[in-house]
Scaffold this motif. Structure first.
Motif, PDB file in Angstrom:
ATOM      1  N   ALA A  19       0.806  -1.217   0.000  1.00  0.00           N
ATOM      2  CA  ALA A  19       0.000   0.000   0.000  1.00  0.00           C
ATOM      3  C   ALA A  19       0.836   1.263   0.000  1.00  0.00           C
ATOM      4  CB  ALA A  19      -0.955   0.000   1.199  1.00  0.00           C
ATOM      5  N   THR A  20       2.115   1.180   0.397  1.00  0.00           N
ATOM      6  CA  THR A  20       2.956   2.371   0.333  1.00  0.00           C
ATOM      7  C   THR A  20       3.120   2.855  -1.111  1.00  0.00           C
ATOM      8  OG1 THR A  20       5.046   1.116   0.168  1.00  0.00           O
ATOM      9  CG2 THR A  20       4.260   1.696   2.381  1.00  0.00           C
ATOM     10  N   GLY A  21       2.892   1.965  -2.058  1.00  0.00           N
ATOM     11  CA  GLY A  21       2.984   2.357  -3.460  1.00  0.00           C
ATOM     12  C   GLY A  21       2.052   3.499  -3.806  1.00  0.00           C
ATOM     13  N   VAL A  22       0.893   3.562  -3.158  1.00  0.00           N
ATOM     14  CA  VAL A  22      -0.046   4.636  -3.473  1.00  0.00           C
ATOM     15  C   VAL A  22       0.462   5.968  -2.914  1.00  0.00           C
ATOM     16  CG1 VAL A  22      -1.581   4.575  -1.442  1.00  0.00           C
ATOM     17  CG2 VAL A  22      -2.526   5.064  -3.701  1.00  0.00           C
ATOM     18  N   ILE A  23       1.244   5.922  -1.854  1.00  0.00           N
ATOM     19  CA  ILE A  23       1.866   7.149  -1.339  1.00  0.00           C
ATOM     20  C   ILE A  23       2.871   7.683  -2.360  1.00  0.00           C
ATOM     21  CG2 ILE A  23       3.305   8.123   0.486  1.00  0.00           C
ATOM     22  CD1 ILE A  23       2.142   6.008   2.377  1.00  0.00           C
ATOM     23  N   PHE A  24       3.679   6.783  -2.902  1.00  0.00           N
ATOM     24  CA  PHE A  24       4.645   7.205  -3.918  1.00  0.00           C
ATOM     25  C   PHE A  24       3.940   7.668  -5.190  1.00  0.00           C
ATOM     26  CE2 PHE A  24       7.108   3.881  -1.487  1.00  0.00           C
ATOM     27  CZ  PHE A  24       7.793   4.806  -0.733  1.00  0.00           C
ATOM     28  N   ALA A  25       2.784   7.062  -5.477  1.00  0.00           N
ATOM     29  CA  ALA A  25       1.991   7.524  -6.616  1.00  0.00           C
ATOM     30  C   ALA A  25       1.511   8.950  -6.398  1.00  0.00           C
ATOM     31  CB  ALA A  25       0.801   6.590  -6.839  1.00  0.00           C
ATOM     32  N   MET A  26       1.056   9.251  -5.202  1.00  0.00           N
ATOM     33  CA  MET A  26       0.598  10.606  -4.900  1.00  0.00           C
ATOM     34  C   MET A  26       1.753  11.607  -4.987  1.00  0.00           C
ATOM     35  SD  MET A  26      -1.837  12.654  -4.226  1.00  0.00           S
ATOM     36  CE  MET A  26      -3.208  11.572  -3.748  1.00  0.00           C
ATOM     37  N   LEU A  27       2.910  11.225  -4.469  1.00  0.00           N
ATOM     38  CA  LEU A  27       4.079  12.107  -4.553  1.00  0.00           C
ATOM     39  C   LEU A  27       4.487  12.330  -6.006  1.00  0.00           C
ATOM     40  CD1 LEU A  27       6.186  10.673  -1.580  1.00  0.00           C
ATOM     41  CD2 LEU A  27       4.951  12.848  -1.639  1.00  0.00           C
ATOM     42  N   ALA A  28       4.402  11.273  -6.811  1.00  0.00           N
ATOM     43  CA  ALA A  28       4.722  11.404  -8.234  1.00  0.00           C
ATOM     44  C   ALA A  28       3.725  12.318  -8.928  1.00  0.00           C
ATOM     45  CB  ALA A  28       4.729  10.027  -8.898  1.00  0.00           C
ATOM     46  N   LEU A  29       2.454  12.199  -8.580  1.00  0.00           N
ATOM     47  CA  LEU A  29       1.431  13.043  -9.198  1.00  0.00           C
ATOM     48  C   LEU A  29       1.638  14.504  -8.826  1.00  0.00           C
ATOM     49  CD1 LEU A  29      -1.144  13.363 -10.847  1.00  0.00           C
ATOM     50  CD2 LEU A  29      -2.459  12.842  -8.773  1.00  0.00           C
TER      51      LEU A  29
END
Length: 239
Positions: A19-29
């Motif tokens: 689920a940490t992947g979605v945090i990195f997705a948000m940071l990337a966005l």
């Protein structure tokens, strides 16, 4: 801690790691919205590493048995769609690398085709390779940022790869495909290191490293097709 509780806690921690992947997705966005393309790719690459590690951990710790309440495959696909498709394609258009009608073509074709592909129940083969192009548009986008091809070439390649997602063509899984695994893992490591260097260096690589980056990208794209062709020449079934 009793063994059963320890097993459940360990399995649940794998879901939390995924689920940490979605945090990195948000940071990337957020980086993409600010046109900070280097940091966008850094966060996407971090998410890519998480995606490569969580699968082996999930299988090792039997998450389907000890943490069955949460569907790890579904969680992984949700995050992958964001980090593999949605954010990279947004970046290609907003960055100006694929503007105008070519950009609109990618905005429509790639997310649409990828949404169908990511719910394809037959996307994996018996040897854990991918059946069809695996929708790794984050990798494609990074190559476009480094090479900066003509936008119409980018669109043409994107259409071909979108169609290839639904064709009986084999593409290696960088971690799970057994055939040539040591070579594939080595090439993946080289690709990842050069990708981080490219993103950190504003997408400029010295010519020798750029050629190596291109060669590694071609290997990851074509290795499965070569394996499939060799198997057909040997008369193996199911390929």
């Amino acid at each position: 801690m009793p063994p059963s509780v320890y097993a459940r806690t360990r399995a649940l921690s794998v879901h939390l790691f995924t689920a940490t992947g979605v945090i990195f997705a948000m940071l990337a966005l957020l980086a993409a919205v600010e046109s900070n393309w280097s940091w966008m790719f850094v966060w996407l690459l971090v998410a890519l590493v998480v995606d490569g590690v969580d699968g082996p951990l999930a299988r090792r710790y039997d998450v389907e048995v000890h943490a069955a309440r949460f569907d790890g495959v579904l969680l992984d696909l949700i995050i992958d769609y964001l980090t593999y498709v949605f954010i990279p394609i947004y970046a290609l258009y907003v960055s100006g690398l694929v503007p105008g009608w070519a950009g609109w073509g990618i905005l429509i074709v790639v997310p649409f085709a990828s949404a169908l592909y990511f719910c394809d129940t037959q996307m994996k083969t018996g040897d854990a390779s991918f059946e069809g192009f695996p929708g790794c548009w984050n990798m494609v986008a990074l190559v476009v940022f480094v090479v900066e091809p003509n936008p119409w070439i980018t669109l043409a390649v994107s259409i071909v790869l979108s169609v290839a997602m639904f064709l009986p063509l084999r593409f290696v899984h960088p971690v799970r495909t057994v055939q040539w695994r040591p070579v594939t893992l080595a090439v993946t490591g080289i690709w990842l290191a050069l990708a981080i260097a490219a993103a950190w260096g504003e997408f400029g690589l010295p010519r020798p490293l750029a050629l190596l980056f291109g060669a590694a990208s071609l290997y990851l794209l074509l290795a499965g097709l070569v394996q499939q062709g060799m198997a057909r020449m040997r008369g193996e079934r199911g390929v």
